[in-house]
Scaffold this motif. Structure first.
Motif, PDB file in Angstrom:
ATOM      1  N   SER A   1       0.848  -1.340  -0.429  1.00 21.29           N
ATOM      2  CA  SER A   1       0.097   0.232   0.188  1.00 21.29           C
ATOM      3  C   SER A   1       0.497   1.248   0.468  1.00 21.29           C
ATOM      4  O   SER A   1       0.417   2.035  -0.706  1.00 21.29           O
ATOM      5  CB  SER A   1      -0.817   0.139   1.616  1.00 21.29           C
ATOM      6  OG  SER A   1      -0.203  -0.280   2.227  1.00 21.29           O
ATOM      7  N   LYS A   2       2.122   1.415   1.011  1.00 20.34           N
ATOM      8  CA  LYS A   2       2.399   2.833   0.506  1.00 20.34           C
ATOM      9  C   LYS A   2       3.466   2.463  -0.207  1.00 20.34           C
ATOM     10  O   LYS A   2       3.754   3.865  -0.905  1.00 20.34           O
ATOM     11  CB  LYS A   2       3.644   1.962   1.755  1.00 20.34           C
ATOM     12  CG  LYS A   2       3.179   2.546   3.289  1.00 20.34           C
ATOM     13  CD  LYS A   2       2.976   4.063   3.539  1.00 20.34           C
ATOM     14  CE  LYS A   2       2.685   4.257   5.012  1.00 20.34           C
ATOM     15  NZ  LYS A   2       1.910   5.248   5.260  1.00 20.34           N
ATOM     16  N   ILE A   3       3.596   1.302  -0.672  1.00 20.67           N
ATOM     17  CA  ILE A   3       4.564   1.309  -2.176  1.00 20.67           C
ATOM     18  C   ILE A   3       4.212   2.471  -3.411  1.00 20.67           C
ATOM     19  O   ILE A   3       4.647   3.060  -3.971  1.00 20.67           O
ATOM     20  CB  ILE A   3       4.833   0.067  -2.748  1.00 20.67           C
ATOM     21  CG1 ILE A   3       6.261  -0.373  -1.717  1.00 20.67           C
ATOM     22  CG2 ILE A   3       5.840   0.066  -4.131  1.00 20.67           C
ATOM     23  CD1 ILE A   3       7.000  -2.459  -1.930  1.00 20.67           C
ATOM     24  N   ILE A   4       2.127   2.003  -3.712  1.00 17.95           N
ATOM     25  CA  ILE A   4       1.796   1.793  -4.501  1.00 17.95           C
ATOM     26  C   ILE A   4       2.125   4.288  -4.220  1.00 17.95           C
ATOM     27  O   ILE A   4       1.379   4.956  -5.519  1.00 17.95           O
ATOM     28  CB  ILE A   4       0.163   2.058  -4.027  1.00 17.95           C
ATOM     29  CG1 ILE A   4       0.055   0.203  -4.911  1.00 17.95           C
ATOM     30  CG2 ILE A   4      -0.529   2.450  -5.100  1.00 17.95           C
ATOM     31  CD1 ILE A   4      -1.286  -0.735  -3.886  1.00 17.95           C
ATOM     32  N   VAL A   5       1.117   4.209  -3.037  1.00 17.33           N
ATOM     33  CA  VAL A   5       1.509   5.622  -2.233  1.00 17.33           C
ATOM     34  C   VAL A   5       3.073   6.528  -3.152  1.00 17.33           C
ATOM     35  O   VAL A   5       2.907   7.556  -3.879  1.00 17.33           O
ATOM     36  CB  VAL A   5       0.989   5.836  -1.045  1.00 17.33           C
ATOM     37  CG1 VAL A   5       1.089   7.499  -0.799  1.00 17.33           C
ATOM     38  CG2 VAL A   5      -0.249   5.055  -0.768  1.00 17.33           C
ATOM     39  N   HIS A   6       3.599   5.631  -2.957  1.00 17.50           N
ATOM     40  CA  HIS A   6       4.809   6.659  -3.407  1.00 17.50           C
ATOM     41  C   HIS A   6       5.354   6.651  -4.552  1.00 17.50           C
ATOM     42  O   HIS A   6       5.891   7.432  -5.235  1.00 17.50           O
ATOM     43  CB  HIS A   6       6.567   5.664  -2.813  1.00 17.50           C
ATOM     44  CG  HIS A   6       6.159   5.937  -1.069  1.00 17.50           C
ATOM     45  ND1 HIS A   6       6.270   7.190  -0.425  1.00 17.50           N
ATOM     46  CD2 HIS A   6       6.317   5.038  -0.192  1.00 17.50           C
ATOM     47  CE1 HIS A   6       6.508   7.263   0.810  1.00 17.50           C
ATOM     48  NE2 HIS A   6       6.016   6.533   1.409  1.00 17.50           N
TER      49      HIS A   6
ATOM     50  N   SER B   1      12.146  12.890 -16.345  1.00 20.20           N
ATOM     51  CA  SER B   1      10.819  13.216 -16.246  1.00 20.20           C
ATOM     52  C   SER B   1      10.980  11.688 -17.423  1.00 20.20           C
ATOM     53  O   SER B   1      10.135  10.968 -16.713  1.00 20.20           O
ATOM     54  CB  SER B   1       9.957  14.152 -16.409  1.00 20.20           C
ATOM     55  OG  SER B   1      10.782  14.530 -18.024  1.00 20.20           O
ATOM     56  N   ASN B   2      11.709  11.399 -17.904  1.00 17.79           N
ATOM     57  CA  ASN B   2      11.356  10.453 -18.994  1.00 17.79           C
ATOM     58  C   ASN B   2      11.890   9.026 -18.106  1.00 17.79           C
ATOM     59  O   ASN B   2      11.355   7.408 -18.509  1.00 17.79           O
ATOM     60  CB  ASN B   2      11.661  10.574 -20.466  1.00 17.79           C
ATOM     61  CG  ASN B   2      11.168  11.984 -21.136  1.00 17.79           C
ATOM     62  OD1 ASN B   2      10.222  11.741 -20.628  1.00 17.79           O
ATOM     63  ND2 ASN B   2      11.646  11.752 -22.519  1.00 17.79           N
ATOM     64  N   SER B   3      12.977   8.696 -16.848  1.00 15.35           N
ATOM     65  CA  SER B   3      12.920   7.587 -16.491  1.00 15.35           C
ATOM     66  C   SER B   3      11.945   6.649 -15.998  1.00 15.35           C
ATOM     67  O   SER B   3      11.390   8.033 -15.717  1.00 15.35           O
ATOM     68  CB  SER B   3      13.668   8.365 -15.692  1.00 15.35           C
ATOM     69  OG  SER B   3      15.142   8.937 -16.486  1.00 15.35           O
ATOM     70  N   SER B   4      12.064   5.769 -16.131  1.00 20.75           N
ATOM     71  CA  SER B   4      10.905   4.965 -15.857  1.00 20.75           C
ATOM     72  C   SER B   4      10.889   5.212 -14.239  1.00 20.75           C
ATOM     73  O   SER B   4       9.950   4.026 -13.648  1.00 20.75           O
ATOM     74  CB  SER B   4      11.628   3.456 -16.201  1.00 20.75           C
ATOM     75  OG  SER B   4      12.399   2.967 -15.278  1.00 20.75           O
ATOM     76  N   ALA B   5      11.656   5.308 -13.885  1.00 17.77           N
ATOM     77  CA  ALA B   5      11.258   5.588 -11.671  1.00 17.77           C
ATOM     78  C   ALA B   5      10.347   6.383 -11.395  1.00 17.77           C
ATOM     79  O   ALA B   5       9.746   6.201 -10.443  1.00 17.77           O
ATOM     80  CB  ALA B   5      12.815   6.125 -10.956  1.00 17.77           C
ATOM     81  N   PHE B   6      10.341   7.758 -12.838  1.00 17.02           N
ATOM     82  CA  PHE B   6       9.181   8.015 -12.375  1.00 17.02           C
ATOM     83  C   PHE B   6       7.973   7.699 -13.234  1.00 17.02           C
ATOM     84  O   PHE B   6       7.658   9.536 -13.792  1.00 17.02           O
ATOM     85  CB  PHE B   6      10.009   9.820 -12.183  1.00 17.02           C
ATOM     86  CG  PHE B   6      11.484   9.889 -11.609  1.00 17.02           C
ATOM     87  CD1 PHE B   6      11.096   9.163 -10.304  1.00 17.02           C
ATOM     88  CD2 PHE B   6      12.027  10.497 -12.042  1.00 17.02           C
ATOM     89  CE1 PHE B   6      12.295   9.058  -9.636  1.00 17.02           C
ATOM     90  CE2 PHE B   6      12.742  10.163 -11.023  1.00 17.02           C
ATOM     91  CZ  PHE B   6      13.104  10.189 -10.149  1.00 17.02           C
TER      92      PHE B   6
ATOM     93  N   ASN C   1      10.853   0.456 -10.819  1.00 15.23           N
ATOM     94  CA  ASN C   1       9.630   0.954 -10.575  1.00 15.23           C
ATOM     95  C   ASN C   1       9.182   0.330 -10.077  1.00 15.23           C
ATOM     96  O   ASN C   1       8.512  -0.826 -10.095  1.00 15.23           O
ATOM     97  CB  ASN C   1       9.488   0.484 -12.502  1.00 15.23           C
ATOM     98  CG  ASN C   1       7.585   1.635 -12.621  1.00 15.23           C
ATOM     99  OD1 ASN C   1       7.154   1.545 -11.516  1.00 15.23           O
ATOM    100  ND2 ASN C   1       7.617   3.251 -13.391  1.00 15.23           N
ATOM    101  N   LEU C   2       8.738   1.172  -8.992  1.00 17.09           N
ATOM    102  CA  LEU C   2       8.172   1.301  -7.861  1.00 17.09           C
ATOM    103  C   LEU C   2       6.403   0.004  -7.997  1.00 17.09           C
ATOM    104  O   LEU C   2       6.443  -0.877  -7.994  1.00 17.09           O
ATOM    105  CB  LEU C   2       7.210   2.065  -7.185  1.00 17.09           C
ATOM    106  CG  LEU C   2       8.606   2.952  -6.235  1.00 17.09           C
ATOM    107  CD1 LEU C   2       8.192   4.696  -5.221  1.00 17.09           C
ATOM    108  CD2 LEU C   2       9.647   1.772  -5.916  1.00 17.09           C
ATOM    109  N   ASP C   3       5.874   0.458  -9.817  1.00 15.10           N
ATOM    110  CA  ASP C   3       4.371  -0.477  -9.551  1.00 15.10           C
ATOM    111  C   ASP C   3       4.887  -1.521 -10.156  1.00 15.10           C
ATOM    112  O   ASP C   3       4.022  -2.235 -10.266  1.00 15.10           O
ATOM    113  CB  ASP C   3       3.940   0.577 -11.001  1.00 15.10           C
ATOM    114  CG  ASP C   3       3.332   1.776 -10.987  1.00 15.10           C
ATOM    115  OD1 ASP C   3       3.015   1.984  -9.993  1.00 15.10           O
ATOM    116  OD2 ASP C   3       3.233   2.586 -11.445  1.00 15.10           O
TER     117      ASP C   3
END
Length: 303
Positions: free
Chosen positions: A149-154, A215-220, A247-249
């Motif tokens: 749940s926290k991972i989704i938020v971040h 901004s194009n980096s997959s982490a964001f 990527n957190l997702d």
């Protein structure tokens, strides 16, 4: 009432950590040479133009996946350009040429506005990078705790900040568009304004590249849907290598992973945070150099 001088940030010698790119001669040598030259142009102008050309070549010659080292080096080179510009603006002959009442007064005012915008944009950039760092640190804790749940938020927060960094590019649309008069050998003021405008243009080019690859980096960025997978794949190649690693997702379901898997993810996230810290430091040095350039220009116009 006499106008007051605006105080510059005191430049630190420790900022110049790329000696191979700093070919400028000491100021005293330049001043001594300028007194004996038959031409009106100061040697710093030639050096500045060379640095601007190098930056433009760098921005257009490389594409695809970049590293954080490449990005920070580009910011460091841009800082050197603005440091050199500040040196030029400190020269008595420069101040005399640009000080009030010239036929290019309107252009000077526009240059001042552009530098103010740079300061505002890089101030916002620093705030956003700080938020990235804070979210990354919090996300590492969520990963270690395997808290989906926290991972989704971040992940959502990182995506939102990435979009805000991308939107900074819109701030440049009205900048660097001066209609420059033809420069003759007898118009020193026009020559100075032209080289300052060239610095503005290359700053826009480098800044746009920096904001874009971050901004194009997959982490964001949200992971691509099936229908857009090819388009997103092409776009992701324009990001930063260290920010493409995770990527957190894609980390949901960590409770089903082994302890070794979680440690591997935590290590990559720590490397991502280190990358953000490096970008933050490079951006801060550019921010201060931009302030110095604008303060020097403002002092010339208000004395």
């Amino acid at each position: 009432m006499a106008s007051k001088m605006v105080t510059n940030f005191r430049r630190s010698l420790s900022f110049h950590n790329h000696p191979s790119y700093n070919s400028a001669k000491p100021k005293k040598t330049l001043h001594a040479r300028s007194a004996s030259l038959p031409c009106r142009s100061h040697p710093i102008i030639s050096q500045l133009r060379d640095k601007v050309d190098d930056l433009n070549d760098r921005a257009t010659s490389e594409s695809g996946l970049r590293t954080s080292g490449w990005l920070c080096d580009g910011l460091a080179r841009m800082k050197m350009v603005h440091d050199l510009l500040d040196d030029l603006l400190q020269l008595p002959q420069t101040r005399e040429s640009l000080r009030g009442g010239g036929q290019h007064a309107d252009l000077m005012e526009k240059l001042l506005e552009d530098f103010l915008r740079f300061v505002e944009v890089y101030g916002m950039f620093q705030t956003l990078v700080l938020r990235l760092k804070e979210e990354c640190s919090a996300a590492q804790i969520a990963v270690r705790r395997r808290d989906d749940s926290k991972i989704i938020v971040h992940s959502k927060n990182l995506n939102r900040i990435g979009k805000e960094i991308s939107n900074l590019v819109c701030s440049f649309h009205s900048m660097g568009k001066l209609i420059m008069p033809a420069v003759s050998s007898h118009d020193e003021e026009a020559e100075l304004i032209e080289v300052i405008n060239d610095v503005i243009k290359v700053t826009i080019v480098i800044s746009t590249t920096v904001f874009g690859v971050i901004s194009n980096s997959s982490a964001f960025r949200k992971p691509p849907s099936i229908g857009l997978s090819f388009k997103k794949k092409v776009k992701s190649e324009e990001g930063i290598k260290e920010l493409e690693e995770i990527n957190l997702d894609n980390l949901l379901g960590l409770r089903k992973k082994t302890e070794e898997d979680v440690k591997d993810v935590s290590k990559k996230m720590h490397e991502m945070e280190d990358c953000i810290v490096e970008i933050e430091g490079s951006g801060e040095r550019v921010f201060r150099s931009l302030i110095n350039s604008r303060v020097s220009l403002l002092n010339i116009l208000t004395q």
